[in-house]
Design an enzyme around this catalytic site. Structure first.
Site, PDB file in Angstrom:
ATOM      1  N   CYS A   2       0.661  -1.212  -0.149  1.00  0.00           N
ATOM      2  CA  CYS A   2      -0.239   0.032  -0.223  1.00  0.00           C
ATOM      3  C   CYS A   2       0.283   1.140  -0.205  1.00  0.00           C
ATOM      4  O   CYS A   2       2.392   1.514  -0.010  1.00  0.00           O
ATOM      5  CB  CYS A   2      -0.522   0.433   1.286  1.00  0.00           C
ATOM      6  N   ARG A  54      -4.622   0.635  -0.982  1.00  0.00           N
ATOM      7  CA  ARG A  54      -4.214  -0.408  -0.579  1.00  0.00           C
ATOM      8  C   ARG A  54      -4.156  -1.475  -1.679  1.00  0.00           C
ATOM      9  O   ARG A  54      -5.065  -1.136  -3.179  1.00  0.00           O
ATOM     10  CB  ARG A  54      -5.835  -1.530  -0.115  1.00  0.00           C
ATOM     11  N   LEU A  55      -3.258  -2.476  -1.802  1.00  0.00           N
ATOM     12  CA  LEU A  55      -3.088  -3.268  -2.671  1.00  0.00           C
ATOM     13  C   LEU A  55      -3.451  -4.584  -1.965  1.00  0.00           C
ATOM     14  O   LEU A  55      -2.990  -4.703  -0.793  1.00  0.00           O
ATOM     15  CB  LEU A  55      -1.898  -3.099  -3.332  1.00  0.00           C
ATOM     16  N   ASP A 106      -3.270  -8.611   8.344  1.00  0.00           N
ATOM     17  CA  ASP A 106      -2.477  -7.727   9.059  1.00  0.00           C
ATOM     18  C   ASP A 106      -2.126  -6.808  10.247  1.00  0.00           C
ATOM     19  O   ASP A 106      -1.606  -6.203  11.006  1.00  0.00           O
ATOM     20  CB  ASP A 106      -0.686  -8.188   8.677  1.00  0.00           C
ATOM     21  N   GLY A 381      15.463 -12.859  -5.973  1.00  0.00           N
ATOM     22  CA  GLY A 381      16.195 -13.509  -4.443  1.00  0.00           C
ATOM     23  C   GLY A 381      17.316 -12.063  -4.611  1.00  0.00           C
ATOM     24  O   GLY A 381      18.550 -12.027  -4.187  1.00  0.00           O
TER      25      GLY A 381
END
Length: 617
Positions: A2, A54-55, A106, A381
């Site tokens: 977000c 928000r995503l 969360d 990575g």
């Protein structure tokens, strides 16, 4: 993932001009909507305003923000950007206190943990985050940022009002906040850039909350508290136990970072770092009856023009082919042409609000935009070389003893392009020296370490706290610009804490670069991938690209109102543009050589012009 933004003044009454300040909050969210295109919200109180976009990745239905909770008869508000990987254990800790979250998000767990355990609860968070919590009862605003600064958080103070935002562009929505650049900022751009001193926002009076810190603001002022720092301690595990523990920490970090209510993918270069992340993800998804999607990057006609050198010894494509077949992944080959890469240079500045890693950044911006068409979450990575000692400066004597940042051992290429008047004002060598000495003073040295071991610890520390930050900034801005959340398992706190203290004779046993990582990955990867010589993120060697950049910079410099003109030594710049570029002699890192200097100057010019930067000398 977000964006967050807001403002705070304990002596203000923002609600007296509610419409005006709510409009500002909406604007702060709007300019960052690329970071969170799925939802948005604001909350305005008398002394604080909060904005959020928000995503949706976890709890798609119930995670809207700003989120408010009551504690007794008092209200507490949060805006949060990030992902928490130990959500299950945090929820369990709340259950044991008879605190029951109403959603699976969360965000709610973070706010309830703050209310239940107090401000130091942040030490228990495992994840990537930047968030603000406003305590309406005590008129206290607290800002937090994750241990390694994966998620950004900038702030400034304007007429006693603290203004904060995930990206710099959010700050400019607040009345009176403008872009100014003093000699310190110019030194950051030309002496250290594209790196930045931790906490430095480059622009005058603009700062970035340092990784691993919390800032608490009240009517008494503000105080910054460091809740996490790298520590030096003796390594007591045997070589065999070190390999086993490293393997567990890596695979555990990857598995924890796979949590998502939407499909994930990985970036796959065919090197050990991305291949190991992809292998663990593929195995976990296969056990659940699903297939991993992977993406690799290259440039048009690189098979024809690629030039092997000590920094980039081989092309990725043959190794990508082997890994995609080994993983049985749904693989996507992405390719960028020279025109797209050049055109994205300016968009890359828009994503950062600052000059950045030139075309190393602009090409990744393009690749992320392509991956974002089908995915919202990617594991990468990134950061393994900083943590495990993969760069040449960990191994070569001239880097170990250079007494400066090893990724920028020589400032001559930078200085020759700047005007003498500017160089006199900047005193660039002294600025860089001061930044380096300040950084290495932070490093705790163990009593029994030799001079060589001390130098390696210093380089390890600088890589994690300085160089890695540049790459994390790049990964966040290029991915979030298209609403793609990038996760970096090698920047896991438990893993970094452990590997930082592994002695060099283990890390590079028998002269094998990143030996501990390679041994820990045995049986998970084919040997051909496991022991492939490091080759960094790809770049183009197409002659047309260099020609295109040179022409564009000449065109820019021909304009009488070009903001770069007073800063440059024009005869030296024109001579530089006429000479063939050396692709194997970087002026920053491993990838930024001659063509990237042209691209960087184009970005600096665009940055100065777009943000109408006022240069103060």
């Amino acid at each position: 993932m977000c964006s967050i933004a807001g403002f705070y003044d304990p002596s203000a009454n923002f609600t007296a001009r509610q419409e005006e300040f709510e409009h500002i909050l909406r604007q702060m969210g709007h300019v960052q909507s690329h970071r969170g295109p799925d939802d948005s919200g604001i909350r305005l109180t008398a002394q604080c305003g909060l904005s959020h976009t928000r995503l949706s990745i976890i709890d798609l239905q119930n995670g809207s923000q700003p989120m408010t909770k009551s504690f007794g008869s008092h209200l507490y508000h949060i805006v949060y950007n990030g992902e928490i990987y130990n959500l299950k254990s945090l929820r369990q800790a709340l259950f044991e206190r008879d605190v029951i979250p109403k959603t699976s998000s969360d965000t709610e767990v973070i706010l309830l943990s703050y209310l239940t355990f107090g401000p130091e609860f942040v030490c228990q968070l495992d994840g990537i985050f930047a968030f603000a919590i406003y305590d309406e009862r005590h008129k206290i605003l607290s800002l937090y940022r994750d241990s390694f600064g994966v998620k950004p958080l900038f702030y400034t103070i304007k007429d006693k009002t603290l203004v904060f935002s995930s990206e710099l562009k959010g700050l400019y929505c607040f009345p009176g906040v403008t872009a100014r650049l003093d000699p310190g900022g110019l030194n950051e751009l030309f002496g250290l850039g594209p790196a930045r001193t931790p906490g430095n926002g480059i622009l005058t009076d603009i700062h970035e909350l340092k990784p691993g810190t919390c800032m608490t603001c009240s009517s008494l002022g503000s105080i910054t508290h460091t809740y996490y720092r790298l520590t030096s301690r003796p390594h007591e595990d045997s070589y065999e136990d070190t390999i086993e523990k490293t393997r567990f920490l890596i695979t555990d970090a990857i598995k924890r970072q796979m949590i998502s209510d939407v499909p994930i993918c990985t970036f796959l270069s065919g090197g050990i770092d991305s291949s190991l992340v992809s292998a663990v993800c593929a195995s976990e998804l296969k056990a659940a009856g699903r297939q991993l999607s992977t993406y690799s990057f290259d440039f048009t006609e690189n098979d024809k023009y690629f030039q092997a050198n000590s920094f980039q010894p081989s092309m990725d494509r043959p190794y990508v082919d082997k890994m995609a077949a080994f993983l049985h992944s749904d693989h996507h080959y992405l390719e960028c042409d020279s025109l797209t890469q050049a055109d994205k240079l300016y968009e890359s500045v828009n994503a950062h609000d600052l000059p950045c890693m030139a075309d190393v950044d602009s090409s990744l911006l393009y690749f992320c935009s392509e991956a974002a068409k089908t995915h919202k979450v990617v594991l990468t990575g990134e950061c393994a070389d900083e943590v495990f000692g993969g760069y040449p400066w960990f191994h070569k004597e001239n880097f170990l003893n250079c007494n400066t940042f090893p990724w920028t051992p020589d400032l001559s290429m930078r200085k020759q392009l700047l005007s003498q008047d500017l160089l006199n004002v900047l005193d660039m060598d002294q600025y860089v020296k001061n930044a380096y000495e300040t950084a290495i003073r932070e490093i705790p040295i163990l009593p029994d370490e030799s001079e060589t071991e001390v130098n390696r610890r210093r380089i390890g520390y600088l890589n994690i706290r300085f160089f890695m930050q540049t790459l994390l900034n790049r990964m966040d801005r290029t991915s979030m610009h298209s609403g793609l959340e990038a996760r970096v398992p090698f920047a896991d706190r438990a893993l970094v804490d452990y590997v930082f203290n592994i002695p060099w004779e283990m890390k590079a046993k028998d002269g094998v670069v990143k030996n501990v990582l390679r041994q820990a990955a045995r049986s998970l990867l084919p040997d051909e991938i496991l022991f492939r010589k490091k080759s960094p993120y790809p770049k183009t060697y197409h002659p047309y690209y260099e020609q295109l950049l040179s022409k564009r910079l000449k065109d820019v410099l021909s304009r009488p109102d070009c903001p770069l003109l007073p800063l440059l030594n024009m005869p030296s710049v024109m001579q530089f543009l006429e000479c063939p570029k050396d692709y194997g002699s970087p002026w920053y890192g491993q990838l930024m050589a001659g063509p990237q200097m042209i691209a960087y100057l184009l970005q600096v010019e665009y940055f100065l012009r777009k943000y109408n930067v006022n240069i103060i000398l």
